[in-house]
Write a protein that holds these residues in place. Structure first.
Motif, short mmCIF file in Angstrom:
data_model
loop_
_atom_site.label_atom_id
_atom_site.label_comp_id
_atom_site.label_asym_id
_atom_site.label_seq_id
_atom_site.Cartn_x
_atom_site.Cartn_y
_atom_site.Cartn_z
N ALA A 1 49.80 -41.97 25.39
CA ALA A 1 48.78 -41.36 24.53
C ALA A 1 47.97 -40.35 25.31
CB ALA A 1 47.88 -42.43 23.96
N PHE A 2 47.81 -40.58 26.58
CA PHE A 2 46.95 -39.72 27.42
C PHE A 2 47.82 -38.98 28.44
CE2 PHE A 2 44.48 -43.31 25.94
CZ PHE A 2 43.37 -42.69 25.38
N SER A 3 47.58 -37.74 28.51
CA SER A 3 48.35 -36.93 29.44
C SER A 3 47.88 -37.21 30.87
CB SER A 3 48.17 -35.44 29.13
OG SER A 3 46.79 -35.10 29.20
N ARG B 1 45.96 -31.89 41.89
CA ARG B 1 44.93 -31.15 42.59
C ARG B 1 45.41 -30.85 44.02
NH1 ARG B 1 40.02 -30.79 40.27
NH2 ARG B 1 39.69 -31.98 38.37
N PRO C 1 32.84 -37.11 45.63
CA PRO C 1 31.92 -35.98 45.87
C PRO C 1 31.44 -35.89 47.30
CG PRO C 1 31.35 -37.14 43.86
CD PRO C 1 32.36 -37.99 44.56
N TRP D 1 46.51 -46.11 33.57
CA TRP D 1 45.97 -44.85 33.06
C TRP D 1 45.50 -44.94 31.62
CZ3 TRP D 1 43.70 -40.96 34.90
CH2 TRP D 1 43.57 -39.76 34.19
N ASN E 1 41.60 -44.58 30.38
CA ASN E 1 41.07 -43.60 29.43
C ASN E 1 40.42 -44.26 28.22
OD1 ASN E 1 41.86 -40.57 30.07
ND2 ASN E 1 43.52 -41.85 30.84
N ILE F 1 37.14 -45.49 29.26
CA ILE F 1 36.13 -44.42 29.36
C ILE F 1 35.65 -44.02 27.96
CG2 ILE F 1 35.85 -41.99 29.93
CD1 ILE F 1 37.51 -42.47 32.40
N ILE G 1 31.91 -44.21 26.57
CA ILE G 1 31.16 -43.10 25.96
C ILE G 1 30.55 -43.54 24.63
CG2 ILE G 1 31.44 -40.81 24.93
CD1 ILE G 1 33.58 -40.26 27.09
N LEU H 1 27.71 -45.86 25.24
CA LEU H 1 26.52 -45.16 25.74
C LEU H 1 25.81 -44.42 24.61
CD1 LEU H 1 27.74 -43.69 29.16
CD2 LEU H 1 26.16 -45.57 28.78
N PHE I 1 19.84 -37.26 33.00
CA PHE I 1 20.73 -38.23 33.63
C PHE I 1 21.74 -38.77 32.63
CE2 PHE I 1 21.81 -42.53 34.86
CZ PHE I 1 22.05 -42.45 36.21
N PHE I 2 21.28 -39.10 31.46
CA PHE I 2 22.14 -39.69 30.44
C PHE I 2 23.23 -38.71 30.02
CE2 PHE I 2 23.06 -40.80 26.00
CZ PHE I 2 23.40 -42.12 26.14
N LEU J 1 27.46 -38.67 30.37
CA LEU J 1 28.38 -38.46 29.24
C LEU J 1 29.34 -37.30 29.52
CD1 LEU J 1 26.09 -38.91 26.10
CD2 LEU J 1 27.92 -40.41 26.91
N LEU K 1 32.04 -38.32 32.03
CA LEU K 1 33.02 -39.22 31.38
C LEU K 1 33.92 -38.44 30.42
CD1 LEU K 1 30.80 -42.37 30.70
CD2 LEU K 1 32.66 -42.17 32.35
N LEU K 2 33.32 -37.60 29.67
CA LEU K 2 34.12 -36.81 28.73
C LEU K 2 35.11 -35.91 29.46
CD1 LEU K 2 31.40 -35.84 26.10
CD2 LEU K 2 33.42 -37.27 25.71
N THR L 1 36.53 -36.60 32.16
CA THR L 1 37.56 -37.41 32.81
C THR L 1 38.69 -37.77 31.85
OG1 THR L 1 35.80 -38.32 34.19
CG2 THR L 1 37.90 -39.49 34.21
N ILE L 2 38.39 -37.81 30.58
CA ILE L 2 39.38 -38.24 29.60
C ILE L 2 40.51 -37.22 29.54
CG2 ILE L 2 39.78 -38.72 27.16
CD1 ILE L 2 36.88 -39.62 26.97
N SER L 3 41.71 -37.77 29.50
CA SER L 3 42.88 -36.90 29.37
C SER L 3 43.60 -37.26 28.08
CB SER L 3 43.81 -37.07 30.57
OG SER L 3 43.15 -36.71 31.73
N LEU L 4 42.98 -36.98 27.00
CA LEU L 4 43.57 -37.30 25.71
C LEU L 4 44.45 -36.13 25.29
CD1 LEU L 4 43.57 -39.53 23.58
CD2 LEU L 4 41.74 -38.31 22.42
N SER L 5 45.71 -36.42 25.11
CA SER L 5 46.66 -35.35 24.83
C SER L 5 46.45 -34.77 23.44
CB SER L 5 48.09 -35.86 24.97
OG SER L 5 48.28 -36.97 24.11
N ARG M 1 32.92 -31.07 34.15
CA ARG M 1 32.92 -32.23 35.05
C ARG M 1 33.19 -31.80 36.47
NH1 ARG M 1 36.45 -35.01 37.97
NH2 ARG M 1 36.06 -37.24 38.30
N SER M 2 34.19 -30.95 36.65
CA SER M 2 34.52 -30.51 37.99
C SER M 2 33.35 -29.77 38.63
CB SER M 2 35.75 -29.59 37.93
OG SER M 2 36.05 -29.11 39.21
N VAL N 1 30.66 -32.36 39.56
CA VAL N 1 31.03 -33.20 40.69
C VAL N 1 31.06 -32.40 41.99
CG1 VAL N 1 32.93 -34.55 41.67
CG2 VAL N 1 32.28 -34.86 39.29
#
Lengths: 854, 261, 214
Positions: free
Chosen positions: A599-601, A606, A776, A816, A820, A823, A827, A830, C148-149, C153, C156-157, C159-163, C174-175, C178
């Motif tokens: 489901a997730f790519s 890097r 980081p 993986w 995801n 995460i 979200i 949160l 901060f909040f 978010l 996290l968003l 980071t997600i790799s939703l195809s 994000r990059s 970071v």
């Protein structure tokens, strides 16, 4: 051209004349002082009186008067020594102890003189109960003039009439009703006085023995008229500034100067001893048409010497118009010395029968209440009516000792003990007008009898055609200097205000002592001392103090109330929220494990990840690689997934692995990692890998290991000689390793390896597999030039990417999807919980705001 | 010796000199000029309240070793422990200390004994002050410390040392107990966790200022002044380095830092 | 008269060792002395670990003896510690005696007891972190908390790799977060911490801080 108006006849005279051309009266006083002349000449109605230097007039007095007064004192002016500064009685003692020192006019001795005479007078009053206003009658009955005897016979009838008129409001006598109550007992004596008298009965007996017969007779008649007078007196309205405690001043009740009276009493001065001019003048007065009591009251609302002084022997006499003028013009009712009036009132009570009708009026007019009110009196004379200062004076021997000798000597004769022991500066300052204190300004009483009084007679006046009315017409501006000097410098009200304002110096304003500083202010002193008791009882409370008071009241009020303790709910909002978050995360991640689809790519590769791959790919077979397992078992889930692909790649390359750890659990973790994630490689300890175990000492231990690895870690994890094993063959220093791989979740551990090891690698690449949180902080070591970290695999995305690079799926790819989904669930959690908390925060704010408002 | 080594030596030597100078200046001046850090202000109040209430103050020293860079925060924690023992010596109960490192636990117990001896604290108080090791791993240490925080006799918590993310359990435990909690660590991820979970976090180098704010001695204040000086020096150095790199001297700087000609 | 030698002696040793280790970084001639000091330090750290373990045991033994305190948990701790220690000694004995260094029992305890326990605690900590991130909005409703909040978010968003749904911009955000602000801020903090560490170390070398009050 300037005129010089005669002080006697009031007619104008040329300015250069010294004697009146009409009446031959002296126009200019016999004073050399230009200042005095100037003062005298500058007198005008309404002008403030000023002290006059009348000492030169002393010689104009009649011989008998000079003898009675004594010669002017040549003593040094009274000065208060430091030791005696606070003790006026001591000063008095010193003054009196001088024996023959005759008080000089206007000096302290003079003040002392009248005080002594007051005591002498009072002692006689106490002893003989003599009517105070009949001092002139202390001569024998035989010596009484006929008019006086006749008047005495008429007295009983005169009382009712006078009373009625007084009640009609003829005058406003400055004494209040308190004058009869306050310190005076029913007998009319002051309480303290009575007590003193009782204690000194022996002395009184002695005094009684000395009393003349007529006084004793009068005493027998005393007790009768009191009730009437008292009742009517109580109905009066007040105006006395000093109240009932007005002291007995230098004047007796009939207006005589006390020194004059005293001399008369002591030396037996009778009518026959009077100077001729005075005898003649009185004779003329007797002949003159006497004024009725109504007239007297109408004309003389107040006299500083008491109405009786005007009515009895002298009121009809026009010859003493100067006295009348003084009473009318200079001495208002308010100016009447209170002490004198108080004494009058007291003695009127004592001797009602002896009081003629006019005297009764005086008594009644004294019924004005004290301006200090009854409160002051109550405080002053609480309980038995004895002032505290009297009690203290009686009880304390010290005060007895402090009494001056002369005072002690006077006590047997009924001397009134002066109460004002606190008045320290009684004689501190000289007479007014003698501010320099050098005595240059003579006592005004030195010239209190002017030349015209000694020379002039009624006959002469009659010859000049001057009647009493004519004398009355003398304008105030023509007052002679000596009379002007007798004017009160200040009104009693002013004096009272000054006293209340805290001024220490008291200046007598009326009577012969007018202008004298620091005489005994009697009530004024007491009142001054008692004024503090008049302070308002209203508390001065500030707003903050009110707040504290209300707070304290609330605390006290609520002290007994039991307040229900709010029982915390078993399931709080936050606890529920925490459970919801846990359930959402666990369920979402758990369900994700069951999903095997893509489901997730996978993340993009890097550069740092490819750098690691290239570094491993560059290793030859059986290359020695140092692997540091520096992460905690708790993070093994993430770290194993990150490191699995890298270690797998190393094993694929056939590298000899040497494992170390700066964590105590590291060695076991290594074994676990190899047995769980790399089990298919079948690496054998001491053959393909060596587990050196735990390096103690943190950075120091790591540095030591870097410097001398064989010395620091000689044995393997199982106790065997590590450096004899195959993987460590040929390794002497850390730079002999082909690659150093650090697997850590802690950026500080990664930094420690970089700082302590990297400088000793000498070209050996240092790569890292770090957790996402360490990325980081480690990245700068990778991005810096020259690179301190050759490459890194960061986080699960890095591990997954690395597995993609090697083409061998492992833990990372298996995690993986769950990663995801987790995460995403995070979200969602949160966002939802954040909104919930924001709403809850606002609700709490509103609630607290409402509570504050309520 | 490389240029990096020389620079390092110069930094250490000058730091040492500045601390001495500022210490002398401090001793000659009664004025203390420290910016307000709310955490320390509230800590002093919390200590006073604990003494008044007869409660304990819990000092957690973390799990950092004494032979690593982590030791700096641990030593700061020890300084705070000493000061807290002195301040709270009038209380009924002594402060309680917990550590996650063996060597640190020894130092903590030594500090407790030494300080208590100086102020003649009763032996009963010393023996109950703790300072023992409660766990060797981060989570075991956190769980062991949580039991100390949840003690009814503890009213204030000072978390000064080396922690990981597990510090969130300690901070939330203190929050649940409604007790004052001040936390500081040199671990950056833990600082992020602290920020969201503790009322009074010590961010960055604020932890190292603890001694100065708790009146541990003039040298603490002098070291703060020296840090300020070097902070400005570093800022200037970074700016100069950026300018030199923009001017094309980047390679020269790299060579100097590495030590190659 | 009781003379106190411990404190001055400890201070002298501390200053001497500190100076030796410090100079060893800059002066090559002092490297050997530094190494000796480091080795001694390592041994002492290892011994300290044992001392700490025994101290831990003694503390919990006292708690067990103290009826007022909750001695149940202490009892479990003591039993677990002694059991693990016994199994470790047994595995060591097997390795030395029989040449079978697989540490079977020790590995079993780690795999089936310690690691699950600690990873579970880590999972619970994840919940605590998520909760604290949200509770921050309730505790401190200010711009910093909101920032901060939302940074959390965004990371996290990204980071997600939703195809199905592609968020390329989120990945860039994000990059950037970071690699730029996070690294810059962390580096600044680390510089401050480094200065604090230097100051702390110098205070100990100077004898101003003496955490070894003997």
């Amino acid at each position: 051209m300037a005129e010089n108006r005669c002080p006697m006849c009031g007619k104008p005279n040329p300015a250069d004349r010294e004697m009146c051309q009409f009446c031959e009266a002296r126009l200019k006083p016999l004073i050399d002082s230009p200042a005095a002349e100037e003062d005298t000449s500058s007198l005008s109605p309404g002008s403030a009186p000023s002290p006059q230097d009348t000492g030169e007039l002393e010689r104009t007095l009649p011989a008998w008067l000079q003898d009675a007064r004594g010669t002017p004192s040549q003593e040094e002016p009274f000065t208060e020594s430091p030791e005696e500064g606070g003790d006026w009685l001591a000063n008095l003692r010193d003054s009196s102890s001088s024996g023959d020192a005759v008080p000089s006019p206007g000096t302290e001795e003079d003040d002392q003189d009248w005080l002594q005479r007051i005591r002498a007078l009072d002692s006689e009053e106490k002893a003989a109960e003599k009517p105070p206003f009949e001092e002139k009658e202390d001569v024998s009955e035989a010596d009484l003039p006929d008019w006086l005897s006749a008047l005495r016979e008429e007295e009983p009838e005169a009382v009712p009439l006078a009373t009625e008129e007084v009640l009609a409001g003829k005058s406003a006598f400055p004494f209040g009703e308190d004058a009869l109550e306050g310190p005076f007992d029913k007998g009319g004596k002051p309480d303290w006085f009575e007590e003193e008298s009782e204690k000194e009965a022996i002395e009184e007996d002695v005094s009684e023995a000395d009393l003349p017969d007529w006084i004793l007779e009068m005493r027998a008649e005393e007790p009768e008229a009191v009730p009437l007078a008292t009742e009517e007196v109580l109905a009066r309205e007040p105006a006395s500034p000093f109240g009932e405690d007005a002291p007995e001043g230098p004047f007796d009740e009939d207006g005589k100067l006390d020194w004059f009276k005293e001399e008369s009493e002591e030396e037996g001065v009778s009518e026959t001893d009077l100077p001729d001019w005075l005898s003649e003048m009185e004779a003329e007065k007797l002949k003159a048409e006497p004024l009725g009591e109504e007239d007297v009251l109408a004309r003389k609302p107040a006299s500083p010497f008491g109405e009786d002084a005007l009515e009895k022997p002298l009121d009809e006499g026009e010859a003493l118009d100067w006295l009348e003028e003084e009473s009318e013009e200079d001495v208002s009712e308010a100016d009447v010395p209170d002490w004198l009036l108080a004494m009058d009132a007291a003695k009127l009570e004592e001797e009602p029968e002896a009081v003629p009708g006019a005297e009764e009026e005086v008594l009644i007019e004294k019924t004005v209440s004290s301006p200090f009110g009854e409160d002051v009196e109550d405080e002053l004379f609480a309980g038995d009516g004895i002032p505290d200062w009297i009690e203290e004076g009686d009880e304390e021997e010290e005060l007895e000792e402090e009494r001056p000798d002369w005072l002690l000597e006077e006590e047997p004769s009924g001397e009134i003990e002066l109460p004002f022991e606190e008045t320290k500066s009684v004689f501190e300052k000289p007479f007014v007008g003698d501010e320099d204190g050098d005595g240059s300004s003579e006592d005004i009483f030195a010239g209190d009898l002017p030349l015209w009084l000694t020379d002039a007679s009624d006959e002469e006046l009659a010859e000049e055609g001057l009647s009493g009315e004519a004398l009355e017409e003398i304008t105030p501006g023509d007052l002679p200097g000596w009379v002007e000097a007798m004017r009160p410098v200040k009104t009693p009200s002013q004096e009272a205000r000054e006293l209340f304002d805290g001024e220490e110096e008291y200046v007598e304003n009326a009577g012969p002592l007018a202008g004298m500083a620091n005489i005994l202010p009697t009530e004024a002193g007491i009142i001054k001392a008692q004024k503090a008791a008049k302070h308002s009882f209203k508390l001065m409370v500030t707003e903050s103090q009110r707040g504290y008071i209300s707070l304290l009241e609330d605390l006290i009020a609520n002290e007994g109330k039991s307040e229900a303790i709010p029982t915390p709910s078993l399931i709080s909002t936050q606890r529920v929220l925490r459970w919801i978050i846990a359930l959402v995360l666990f369920l979402s991640v758990g369900m994700a494990f069951s999903y095997t689809g893509e489901a997730f790519s996978y993340p993009l590769h890097r550069g740092e990840t490819r750098a690691v791959n290239e570094s491993i790919q560059a290793l030859s077979e059986a290359s020695p690689v140092l692997v540091a397992f520096d992460y905690e078992p708790a993070l093994s889930g993430e770290m194993n997934a990150i490191a699995a692909g890298v270690v797998d790649h190393l094993m694929l390359r056939g590298a000899y692995l040497t494992f170390v750890s700066t964590s105590p659990t590291g060695p076991v973790l290594v074994e676990n990692f190899l047995s769980t994630t790399q089990a298919d490689h079948n690496y054998v300890h001491s053959q393909q890998y060596v587990n050196l175990g735990y390096i103690p000492g943190g950075a120091a231990g790591l540095l030591s290991f870097v410097i001398a690895p064989q010395n620091i870690m000689p044995l393997a994890f199982d106790g065997a000689d590590a450096w004899e094993m195959q993987p460590l063959q040929g390794i002497i220093s850390i730079s002999d390793f082909s690659l150093v791989l650090v697997i850590t979740d802690d950026p500080d551990t990664a930094r420690m390896w970089v700082e302590q090891v990297q400088s000793h690698l000498a070209g050996t690449p240092l790569v890292m597999a770090v957790s996402a949180q360490a990325e980081p902080l480690v990245r700068p070591y990778y991005e810096v030039t020259p690179q301190q970290v050759a490459g890194m695999v960061a986080g699960l995305p890095g591990g997954t990417s690395y597995e993609q690079l090697t083409g061998r799926g492992n833990l990372a790819q298996g995690y993986w999807n769950a990663f995801n989904i987790g995460i995403m669930a995070t979200i969602a959690v949160l966002l939802i919980s954040g909104i919930v908390n924001v709403i809850a925060s606002q609700v709490n704010k509103n609630r607290s705001h409402n509570e504050e408002g309520a | 010796m490389t240029i990096t080594g020389v620079i390092g030596l110069l930094i250490v030597a000058s730091f040492f000199g500045l601390m001495i100078i500022f210490n002398i200046v401090r001793n000659n001046s009664t004025e203390v000029n420290l910016r307000t850090i709310p955490a320390y202000t509230k800590l002093k109040r919390a200590i006073g309240l604990a003494v008044e209430d007869g409660k304990q103050i819990h000092v957690s020293l973390g799990r950092g070793g004494v032979t690593s860079p982590q030791s700096a925060s641990a030593f700061v924690g020890l300084s705070m422990l000493e000061r807290v023992i002195r301040i709270a010596s009038a209380g009924d109960l002594p402060p309680v200390a917990t550590t996650g490192n063996a060597a640190l636990s020894i130092l903590a117990q030594d500090t407790i004994r030494g300080t208590s001896g100086e102020i003649d604290l009763k032996k009963t108080k010393v023996s109950s002050a703790g300072g023992g090791l409660v766990g060797l791993t981060p989570f075991s240490y956190a769980v062991g410390t949580m039991s100390a925080i949840r003690s009814d006799t503890v009213s204030a918590n000072i978390l000064a040392g080396w922690y990981g993310n597990e510090i969130i359990w300690l901070t939330t435990a203190g929050e649940r107990q409604s007790s004052f909690t001040m936390a500081g660590t040199a671990h950056l991820p833990a600082q992020a966790v602290m920020y969201s979970s503790v009322e009074e976090p010590l961010i960055g180098e604020e932890l190292f200022a603890g001694g100065a704010y708790l009146d541990a001695g003039s040298m603490h204040e002098a070291s703060l002044n020296a840090q300020d000086v070097f902070r400005w020096v570093l800022v200037g150095g970074i700016l100069i380095g950026i300018l030199l790199k923009l001017a094309g001297f980047g390679q020269l700087i790299q060579n100097l830092l590495v030590g190659t000609p | 008269m009781k003379l106190k030698f411990r404190a001055p002696l400890a201070t002298a040793i501390t200053i001497a060792v500190g100076l030796v280790v410090l100079s060893g970084y800059f002066i090559p001639a002092a490297a050997s002395l530094r190494f000796i000091s480091l080795r001694v330090g390592m041994v002492l750290a290892a011994v300290a670990l044992l001392v700490g373990v025994f101290n831990l045991l003694s503390v919990h033994f006292r708690k067990i003896a103290d009826k007022d305190s909750k001695g149940g948990y202490s009892f479990i701790l003591v039993v677990a510690l002694l059991t693990t220690l016994g199994i470790g000694i047994y595995d060591m004995y097997k390795a030395y005696a029989f040449g079978n260094p697989n540490f079977e029992w020790t590995n079993w305890i780690f795999t089936y007891i310690q690691r699950p326990v600690e990873t579970s605690l880590m999972a619970v900590m994840t919940v605590s972190l998520a909760y604290s991130a949200t509770y921050l909005l309730r505790r401190k409703m200010n711009y910093l908390a909101i920032g901060f909040f939302f940074v959390v978010l965004l990371v996290l968003l990204g980071t997600i790799s939703l195809s199905v749904i592609s968020f390329p911009i989120l990945e860039d955000i994000r990059s950037w977060i970071v690699h730029v602000p996070a690294v810059g801020g962390a580096r600044g903090l680390l510089l401050g911490i480094a200065l604090g560490t230097i100051a702390t170390g110098l205070r100990i070398i100077m004898g101003s801080d003496r955490p070894y009050e003997g």
